[in-house]
Design a protein around this motif. Structure first.
Motif, PDB file in Angstrom:
ATOM      1  N   GLU A  68       0.813  -1.211   0.000  1.00 25.06           N
ATOM      2  CA  GLU A  68       0.000   0.000   0.000  1.00 25.06           C
ATOM      3  C   GLU A  68       0.848   1.262   0.000  1.00 25.06           C
ATOM      4  OE1 GLU A  68      -0.007  -1.791   4.223  1.00 25.06           O
ATOM      5  OE2 GLU A  68      -0.347  -2.475   2.153  1.00 25.06           O
ATOM      6  N   ALA A  71       1.950   1.090  -4.267  1.00 28.30           N
ATOM      7  CA  ALA A  71       0.964   1.194  -5.342  1.00 28.30           C
ATOM      8  C   ALA A  71      -0.429   1.020  -4.774  1.00 28.30           C
ATOM      9  CB  ALA A  71       1.239   0.151  -6.422  1.00 28.30           C
ATOM     10  N   GLN A  72      -1.375   1.652  -5.442  1.00 25.35           N
ATOM     11  CA  GLN A  72      -2.780   1.558  -5.062  1.00 25.35           C
ATOM     12  C   GLN A  72      -3.568   0.963  -6.221  1.00 25.35           C
ATOM     13  OE1 GLN A  72      -4.009   2.268  -2.029  1.00 25.35           O
ATOM     14  NE2 GLN A  72      -1.952   2.848  -1.321  1.00 25.35           N
ATOM     15  N   GLN A  74      -6.540   0.451  -8.971  1.00 26.66           N
ATOM     16  CA  GLN A  74      -7.277   1.374  -9.836  1.00 26.66           C
ATOM     17  C   GLN A  74      -6.500   2.644 -10.151  1.00 26.66           C
ATOM     18  OE1 GLN A  74      -9.395  -1.216 -10.443  1.00 26.66           O
ATOM     19  NE2 GLN A  74     -10.965   0.316 -10.806  1.00 26.66           N
ATOM     20  N   THR A  75      -5.178   2.594 -10.076  1.00 25.35           N
ATOM     21  CA  THR A  75      -4.343   3.730 -10.447  1.00 25.35           C
ATOM     22  C   THR A  75      -3.211   3.226 -11.330  1.00 25.35           C
ATOM     23  OG1 THR A  75      -2.933   3.503  -8.478  1.00 25.35           O
ATOM     24  CG2 THR A  75      -4.832   4.990  -8.323  1.00 25.35           C
ATOM     25  N   THR A  76      -2.649   4.110 -12.134  1.00 21.73           N
ATOM     26  CA  THR A  76      -1.529   3.728 -12.988  1.00 21.73           C
ATOM     27  C   THR A  76      -0.289   3.452 -12.136  1.00 21.73           C
ATOM     28  OG1 THR A  76      -0.942   6.050 -13.293  1.00 21.73           O
ATOM     29  CG2 THR A  76      -2.397   5.062 -14.944  1.00 21.73           C
ATOM     30  N   THR A  77       0.561   2.602 -12.647  1.00 21.86           N
ATOM     31  CA  THR A  77       1.782   2.247 -11.927  1.00 21.86           C
ATOM     32  C   THR A  77       2.825   3.338 -12.087  1.00 21.86           C
ATOM     33  OG1 THR A  77       1.347  -0.101 -12.337  1.00 21.86           O
ATOM     34  CG2 THR A  77       3.583   0.504 -11.674  1.00 21.86           C
ATOM     35  N   LYS A  78       3.281   3.889 -10.985  1.00 16.78           N
ATOM     36  CA  LYS A  78       4.307   4.921 -11.031  1.00 16.78           C
ATOM     37  C   LYS A  78       5.672   4.280 -11.288  1.00 16.78           C
ATOM     38  CE  LYS A  78       1.830   7.926  -7.780  1.00 16.78           C
ATOM     39  NZ  LYS A  78       1.891   8.632  -6.476  1.00 16.78           N
ATOM     40  N   HIS A 195      -5.098  -3.945  -9.054  1.00 13.27           N
ATOM     41  CA  HIS A 195      -3.795  -3.306  -9.242  1.00 13.27           C
ATOM     42  C   HIS A 195      -3.422  -3.363 -10.720  1.00 13.27           C
ATOM     43  CE1 HIS A 195      -2.214  -2.500  -5.164  1.00 13.27           C
ATOM     44  NE2 HIS A 195      -3.032  -3.479  -4.791  1.00 13.27           N
ATOM     45  N   ALA A 196      -2.908  -2.247 -11.236  1.00 14.65           N
ATOM     46  CA  ALA A 196      -2.463  -2.227 -12.628  1.00 14.65           C
ATOM     47  C   ALA A 196      -1.203  -3.062 -12.824  1.00 14.65           C
ATOM     48  CB  ALA A 196      -2.211  -0.787 -13.074  1.00 14.65           C
TER      49      ALA A 196
END
Length: 275
Positions: A68, A71-72, A74-78, A195-196
């Protein structure tokens, strides 16, 4: 009519080359070359400074962090999340284990057995459990865990990876080839926020081999101001040589004009009448 002998300037097949080969011209060339070398050394120094001042971009990817914090769903992977070692807990979803084909592992082509982990907060996460070069072994592991995944650990440590884009399956191919979470959500049972990215386990179950997931390479950032200065010094070095060439060209053209001047004056002067 008498023939005029050629001047020293035009006696050579390449007059400009004759000017360049004079001792004074060669001495001036050596001076310009020395200046160009100094400029080139300054450029090399500035290039080294560009790397030194830019430095290395190191990320603590080998420090294991809770997922957590990385990465979160429903969000794009940084970019900072890619390659990070993470921990995650959850439960396996029976029936969502599958096999992927054409997975490269340290130069070898084989198969991944993958699963669907429902994390403690209800999110869905794709997991690469292990690699094998035998389709039968990968399929047997997936079928066994689809029947009962109780033997698998539920507290996982793995490397977070960028999700892959789904591609059209090849003609006649029964297995997918991509670790594409966008495609898995259409196949998984009751997926939650997804997760993306995905993780590859740090240690595979006994039935499989651990997927090769080395840490990301260290990035090098350049200082573009120093890089600009380095280019400038190279241009200065080239300019020093060009200036020598232009000087030689100017000397050649000047001497050519001086050699032609008497002939022009003779042609323009009125002829004297014969006695």
């Amino acid at each position: 009519m008498t023939e005029t002998s050629p001047t020293p300037l035009t006696a050579s097949g390449h007059p400009l080359l004759a000017v360049m080969l004079r001792p004074r011209s060669i001495a001036l060339l050596l001076l310009c070359v020395a200046i160009a070398v100094v400029f080139a050394l300054f450029g090399q120094w500035q290039l080294g400074r560009a790397v030194t001042n830019g430095g290395f971009v190191e990320r603590p990817t080998e420090t294991v962090l809770p997922i957590e914090r990385v990465a979160q769903p429903q969000t794009t992977t940084k970019s900072a999340a890619v390659g990070q070692l993470v921990t995650v807990s959850g439960t396996w979803v029976a029936g969502d284990f599958a096999v992927l084909r054409d997975r490269i592992d340290e130069g070898r082509t084989g198969y991944w057995t993958i699963g669907h982990l429902r994390t403690a907060d209800g999110a869905s996460l794709a997991v690469g459990l292990g690699w094998t070069d035998e389709l039968a072994a990968a399929t047997a592991a997936a079928e066994a865990w689809n029947g009962d995944p109780a033997e698998l650990p539920t507290d996982l440590t793995g490397r977070y990876q960028q999700g892959e884009a789904p591609t059209e399956p090849e003609d006649g191919a029964a297995l997918a080839a991509d670790m594409a979470t966008a495609a898995f959500v259409n196949e998984w049972q009751d997926p939650g926020p997804t997760h993306a990215g995905y993780i590859t386990l740090r240690a595979a179950p006994a039935e499989l081999q651990t997927i090769a997931s080395p840490p990301p390479e260290v990035e090098v950032q350049l200082n573009f101001l120093n890089l600009f200065y380095a280019v400038e010094w190279v241009l200065f070095a080239l300019a020093a040589l060009y200036i020598w060439y232009r000087l030689m060209r100017d000397v050649y053209e000047k001497e050519l004009d001086e050699a032609a001047a008497p002939a022009e004056e003779a042609a323009q002067s009125p002829s004297r009448p014969r006695p």
